[in-house]
Scaffold this motif. Structure first.
Motif, PDB file in Angstrom:
ATOM      1  N   UNK A   1      88.698  74.704-111.496  1.00 27.70           N
ATOM      2  CA  UNK A   1      86.802  74.975-111.421  1.00 27.70           C
ATOM      3  C   UNK A   1      86.871  75.645-110.315  1.00 27.70           C
ATOM      4  N   UNK A   2      87.273  76.095-110.203  1.00 25.12           N
ATOM      5  CA  UNK A   2      87.321  76.744-108.276  1.00 25.12           C
ATOM      6  C   UNK A   2      86.776  78.005-108.791  1.00 25.12           C
ATOM      7  N   UNK A   3      85.992  78.695-107.076  1.00 25.67           N
ATOM      8  CA  UNK A   3      85.497  79.397-107.177  1.00 25.67           C
ATOM      9  C   UNK A   3      85.363  79.837-106.121  1.00 25.67           C
ATOM     10  N   UNK A   4      85.115  81.609-106.182  1.00 30.17           N
ATOM     11  CA  UNK A   4      85.429  81.695-104.214  1.00 30.17           C
ATOM     12  C   UNK A   4      84.067  82.968-104.230  1.00 30.17           C
ATOM     13  N   UNK A   5      84.005  82.347-102.799  1.00 35.28           N
ATOM     14  CA  UNK A   5      82.604  82.131-102.319  1.00 35.28           C
ATOM     15  C   UNK A   5      82.593  83.528-101.392  1.00 35.28           C
ATOM     16  N   UNK A   6      81.804  84.294-100.779  1.00 36.43           N
ATOM     17  CA  UNK A   6      81.447  85.163 -99.226  1.00 36.43           C
ATOM     18  C   UNK A   6      80.074  84.829 -99.217  1.00 36.43           C
ATOM     19  N   UNK A   7      80.046  84.805 -97.875  1.00 36.89           N
ATOM     20  CA  UNK A   7      78.686  83.411 -97.105  1.00 36.89           C
ATOM     21  C   UNK A   7      78.220  84.956 -96.864  1.00 36.89           C
ATOM     22  N   UNK A   8      77.051  84.889 -97.096  1.00 36.39           N
ATOM     23  CA  UNK A   8      75.642  85.470 -96.850  1.00 36.39           C
ATOM     24  C   UNK A   8      75.735  85.493 -94.797  1.00 36.39           C
ATOM     25  N   UNK A   9      75.243  86.306 -94.491  1.00 33.00           N
ATOM     26  CA  UNK A   9      74.892  86.614 -92.960  1.00 33.00           C
ATOM     27  C   UNK A   9      73.570  85.662 -93.334  1.00 33.00           C
ATOM     28  N   UNK A  10      73.312  84.532 -92.064  1.00 30.69           N
ATOM     29  CA  UNK A  10      72.118  84.291 -91.629  1.00 30.69           C
ATOM     30  C   UNK A  10      71.151  85.353 -90.591  1.00 30.69           C
ATOM     31  N   UNK A  11      70.361  84.524 -90.305  1.00 32.41           N
ATOM     32  CA  UNK A  11      69.064  85.677 -89.457  1.00 32.41           C
ATOM     33  C   UNK A  11      69.708  85.024 -88.055  1.00 32.41           C
ATOM     34  N   UNK A  12      69.296  85.694 -87.446  1.00 29.94           N
ATOM     35  CA  UNK A  12      69.653  86.516 -86.081  1.00 29.94           C
ATOM     36  C   UNK A  12      68.682  86.199 -84.765  1.00 29.94           C
ATOM     37  N   UNK A  13      67.438  86.067 -85.728  1.00 28.03           N
ATOM     38  CA  UNK A  13      66.627  85.164 -84.666  1.00 28.03           C
ATOM     39  C   UNK A  13      65.819  83.853 -84.992  1.00 28.03           C
ATOM     40  N   UNK A  14      65.546  83.478 -84.261  1.00 29.78           N
ATOM     41  CA  UNK A  14      64.149  81.957 -84.706  1.00 29.78           C
ATOM     42  C   UNK A  14      63.231  82.752 -85.021  1.00 29.78           C
ATOM     43  N   UNK A  15      62.584  81.928 -85.962  1.00 22.26           N
ATOM     44  CA  UNK A  15      61.143  82.494 -86.127  1.00 22.26           C
ATOM     45  C   UNK A  15      60.007  82.711 -84.980  1.00 22.26           C
TER      46      UNK A  15
ATOM     47  N   UNK B   1      80.758  71.624 -94.813  1.00 19.56           N
ATOM     48  CA  UNK B   1      82.197  71.652 -94.961  1.00 19.56           C
ATOM     49  C   UNK B   1      82.707  72.027 -95.818  1.00 19.56           C
ATOM     50  N   UNK B   2      82.234  72.738 -97.070  1.00 26.52           N
ATOM     51  CA  UNK B   2      82.977  72.664 -98.088  1.00 26.52           C
ATOM     52  C   UNK B   2      83.840  73.995 -98.592  1.00 26.52           C
ATOM     53  N   UNK B   3      84.940  74.022 -99.078  1.00 25.42           N
ATOM     54  CA  UNK B   3      85.861  75.146 -99.401  1.00 25.42           C
ATOM     55  C   UNK B   3      86.637  75.173 -97.805  1.00 25.42           C
ATOM     56  N   UNK B   4      87.879  75.869 -98.093  1.00 18.91           N
ATOM     57  CA  UNK B   4      88.407  76.886 -97.492  1.00 18.91           C
ATOM     58  C   UNK B   4      88.801  78.384 -96.919  1.00 18.91           C
ATOM     59  N   UNK B   5      88.376  77.976 -95.901  1.00 18.18           N
ATOM     60  CA  UNK B   5      88.873  79.198 -95.310  1.00 18.18           C
ATOM     61  C   UNK B   5      89.987  80.594 -95.633  1.00 18.18           C
ATOM     62  N   UNK B   6      89.306  82.116 -96.686  1.00 17.99           N
ATOM     63  CA  UNK B   6      90.936  81.905 -96.287  1.00 17.99           C
ATOM     64  C   UNK B   6      90.193  84.160 -96.613  1.00 17.99           C
ATOM     65  N   UNK B   7      91.299  84.719 -96.713  1.00 16.26           N
ATOM     66  CA  UNK B   7      90.817  86.223 -95.955  1.00 16.26           C
ATOM     67  C   UNK B   7      92.153  87.059 -96.854  1.00 16.26           C
ATOM     68  N   UNK B   8      91.177  87.225 -97.898  1.00 11.89           N
ATOM     69  CA  UNK B   8      92.174  88.417 -98.958  1.00 11.89           C
ATOM     70  C   UNK B   8      90.897  89.552 -99.417  1.00 11.89           C
ATOM     71  N   UNK B   9      91.847  90.815 -98.998  1.00  6.39           N
ATOM     72  CA  UNK B   9      91.400  92.052 -99.330  1.00  6.39           C
ATOM     73  C   UNK B   9      90.795  93.037 -97.601  1.00  6.39           C
TER      74      UNK B   9
ATOM     75  N   UNK C   1      88.319  90.864 -96.253  1.00  8.70           N
ATOM     76  CA  UNK C   1      86.979  89.866 -96.301  1.00  8.70           C
ATOM     77  C   UNK C   1      87.065  88.642 -96.263  1.00  8.70           C
ATOM     78  N   UNK C   2      86.585  88.245 -95.223  1.00  9.56           N
ATOM     79  CA  UNK C   2      86.568  86.540 -95.430  1.00  9.56           C
ATOM     80  C   UNK C   2      85.748  85.663 -96.306  1.00  9.56           C
ATOM     81  N   UNK C   3      86.692  84.999 -97.485  1.00  9.57           N
ATOM     82  CA  UNK C   3      86.017  84.256 -97.685  1.00  9.57           C
ATOM     83  C   UNK C   3      86.203  83.098 -98.165  1.00  9.57           C
ATOM     84  N   UNK C   4      85.646  82.436 -99.021  1.00  9.33           N
ATOM     85  CA  UNK C   4      85.953  80.853 -99.181  1.00  9.33           C
ATOM     86  C   UNK C   4      85.850  80.571-101.236  1.00  9.33           C
TER      87      UNK C   4
END
Length: 95
Positions: A8-22, A70-78, A80-83
């Motif tokens: 029941x595991x999944x591989x997730x790629x983080x999406x970039x967050x905003x670089x500016x505040x409102x 704090x979910x997941x384990x960070x890994x590097x595959x091909x 890419x930084x993934x969880x």
């Protein structure tokens, strides 16, 4: 991708967050929190219940999801930084 998660595991790629505040203030990399939103890249076949039946996952590749800080384990595959995390660490599907 040459990686297939198990159970029941999944591989997730983080999406970039905003670089500016409102207000327009640019946030430096050192002060940014890691985003808690990502896109599912790969999913396992599912977990087995007490009777041994395969229970498929509710998420699929391409879904945008929210997960715990704090979910997941960070890994590097091909290169890419993934969880890698269990489906139960996912809080919900966005959209």
């Amino acid at each position: 991708m040459a990686f297939r998660p198990l159970h029941d595991r999944v591989v997730v790629k983080r999406l970039d967050s905003e670089e500016k505040t409102k207000g327009g203030i640019i946030i430096p990399d050192t002060a940014k929190e890691k985003p808690q939103e990502g896109e599912i890249v790969a999913v396992g076949p599912g977990a087995r219940d007490e009777a041994g039946k395969l229970v498929p996952l509710d998420v699929k590749a391409g879904d945008r999801v929210l997960f715990g800080k704090w979910s997941g384990t960070e890994v590097k595959i091909d290169g890419q930084d993934l969880l890698i995390m269990k489906e139960s660490d996912i809080l919900g599907i966005v959209g």
